[in-house]
Design an enzyme around this catalytic site. Structure first.
Site, short mmCIF file in Angstrom:
data_model
loop_
_atom_site.label_atom_id
_atom_site.label_comp_id
_atom_site.label_asym_id
_atom_site.label_seq_id
_atom_site.Cartn_x
_atom_site.Cartn_y
_atom_site.Cartn_z
CD1 TRP A 1 -8.50 -8.24 -2.70
CD2 TRP A 1 -10.12 -6.87 -3.41
NE1 TRP A 1 -8.05 -6.95 -2.55
CE2 TRP A 1 -9.02 -6.10 -2.98
CE3 TRP A 1 -11.25 -6.23 -3.91
CZ2 TRP A 1 -9.04 -4.70 -3.02
CZ3 TRP A 1 -11.27 -4.84 -3.95
CH2 TRP A 1 -10.17 -4.09 -3.51
CG ASP B 1 -12.77 -7.00 -9.52
OD1 ASP B 1 -12.02 -6.37 -10.29
OD2 ASP B 1 -12.67 -6.95 -8.28
CE LYS C 1 -3.80 -5.40 -8.37
NZ LYS C 1 -3.35 -5.59 -7.03
C1 LMR Z 1 -4.31 -7.33 -3.59
O1 LMR Z 1 -5.27 -8.10 -3.62
O2 LMR Z 1 -3.23 -7.58 -3.03
C2 LMR Z 1 -4.41 -5.99 -4.26
O3 LMR Z 1 -5.61 -5.90 -4.95
C3 LMR Z 1 -4.13 -4.87 -3.37
C4 LMR Z 1 -5.26 -4.56 -2.44
O4 LMR Z 1 -5.70 -3.42 -2.42
O5 LMR Z 1 -5.70 -5.45 -1.70
#
Ligand code: LMR
Length: 398
Positions: free
Chosen positions: A131, A212, A247
């Site tokens: 991420w 996570d 989510k």
């Molecule tokens: C995502 O990965 O789209 C979500 O976790 C929203 C974000 O804050 O990036």
């Protein structure tokens, strides 16, 4: 000259910036597959029935909004620890687990990162890719950010040998961020056997697992999706877990999550909590009330928990159906490449393998917005936008 004369314009966020572009797009036919937000068949973020009923219960007995304790509402923290680990887990019954209310999973990462940095951790390893915000948050906590191999693009799977080799090569004390389920962005998860092997290396090399878990319930079930943290805790590892209710409870804007830490004794747990509280206080003082009250109201009621469990199963099944619809649609549109990866991946995201140029074409020519790294949100597909998305992807795949 002003203080800001030479200030550069910051780049747009690679994920949330997509929503801004999507909203500014005047076309009627468009689809936002950028941000990870679940939408129902009508293309809207649903207000879950369990959340609505909990809100009604709270509204029937309104309370003033006093400050919560620094580590959050104690009843909420107790609910989080049970949700993450299970009520009967030895770490829970033995008083070894510490849960602290945080501002979503992101707040848990920052508070946990600050705490780790404060007790001497210097380096964190993220999956490659991860991420986008992991590096910013944990780098911002003062940790040096590195990566372990994770995604095998050629074979569209986890580079498990590479992952183990990179973890084995890490220095003792290195923090390792592991995606508990529904890997973001790839959608490729570890099997149970692979988790066991990863935890063997983590244990052997004395690494610090930071799991996570933002999607607990969207892969298989809330229980099964928590395998990694439950097994790490069973082994008595000093594990960290950032969990989020954005989510799976549809509580994105309430910023409600938790940081759970596994300690070796109730006395250690007490000292850890006291130190983590210092980190919360230095970041945002104390957490907000309402979202946590909703989650706590649901999780303390067997009836509402059962309703929530059904609703999460519905979300999970709908995402799977959309994955199948996309894969079948691409085949029917004449795409000869193997698209079975779409249904192998789990959770909200599909790592499509499309290049940045192809993603830009999706956006500019078809109004289909995905993250430039090729990530597409399967949870934003529905029967109405599927034809648009299928046509767009089939065209850019050539
Ligand atoms: C995502 O990965 O789209 C979500 O976790 C929203 C974000 O804050 O990036």
């Amino acid at each position: 000259m002003t203080l800001f004369t030479d200030l550069a314009l910051a780049p747009a966020d690679p994920i949330l910036g997509m929503t801004d572009l999507f909203l500014a797009d005047p076309r009627a036919q468009k689809a936002n597959l950028g941000v990870g937000v679940y939408q129902d068949e009508s293309g809207k973020l649903p207000l879950m029935q369990s959340v609505r009923q909990a809100s009604d219960i709270l509204a029937a007995d309104p309370k003033p909004y006093n400050y919560l304790p620094i580590d959050g509402d104690a009843a909420y923290d107790a609910a989080v620890v049970k949700q993450v680990l299970g009520a009967d887990h030895p770490a829970v019954t033995g008083g070894l687990a510490v849960s602290v209310q945080t501002l979503g999973g992101s707040g848990a990462l920052k508070v946990g990162g600050d705490f780790l940095h404060g007790i001497g951790a210097t380096t964190v390893l993220l999956s490659d890719p991860s991420w986008d915000n992991h590096a910013a948050i944990l780098g911002g906590a003062g940790l040096k950010v590195g990566y372990y191999r994770y995604y095998d693009a050629a074979n569209r799977c986890v580079d498990f040998g590479g992952m183990l080799d990179d973890l084995r090569a890490a220095e003792p004390g290195t923090v390792v961020v592991l995606h508990g389920c529904c890997h973001n962005p790839t959608g490729y998860d570890l099997t149970r056997d692979q988790w066991d092997q990863v935890l063997d290396v983590v244990e052997d090399k004395r690494l610090v697992p930071f799991i996570d878990m933002a999607y607990q319930g969207l892969a298989e079930s809330p229980e099964k999706d928590a395998y990694a943290i439950r097994e790490a805790a069973r082994r008595g590892l000093p594990a960290f877990c950032a969990n989020s209710f954005s989510k799976v409870f549809g509580l994105y804007g309430e910023r409600v999550g938790g940081l759970t830490l596994i300690t070796a004794s109730p006395d250690e747990a007490k000292r850890v909590r006291s130190q983590v509280k210092l980190r919360v206080r230095a970041n945002y003082s104390s957490p907000p009330t309402h979202g946590a009250a909703i989650v706590h109201t649901i999780l303390e009621s067997a009836e509402l928990t059962s309703l929530w469990t059904d609703e999460v199963a519905t979300m999970r099944d709908r995402i799977k159906a959309m994955r199948a619809g996309l894969a079948d649609g691409l085949r029917a549109a004449g795409v000869s490449a193997d698209v079975s990866y779409i249904t192998t991946q789990r959770g909200m995201f599909s790592y499509s393998g499309l290049t940045r140029d192809q993603m830009l074409r999706l956006r500019e020519e078809f109004g289909v917005y995905g993250v430039e790294n090729g990530r597409l949100c399967m949870a934003a597909l529905n029967h109405a936008n599927l034809p648009l998305v299928i046509n767009a992807i089939a065209t850019v795949m050539g």
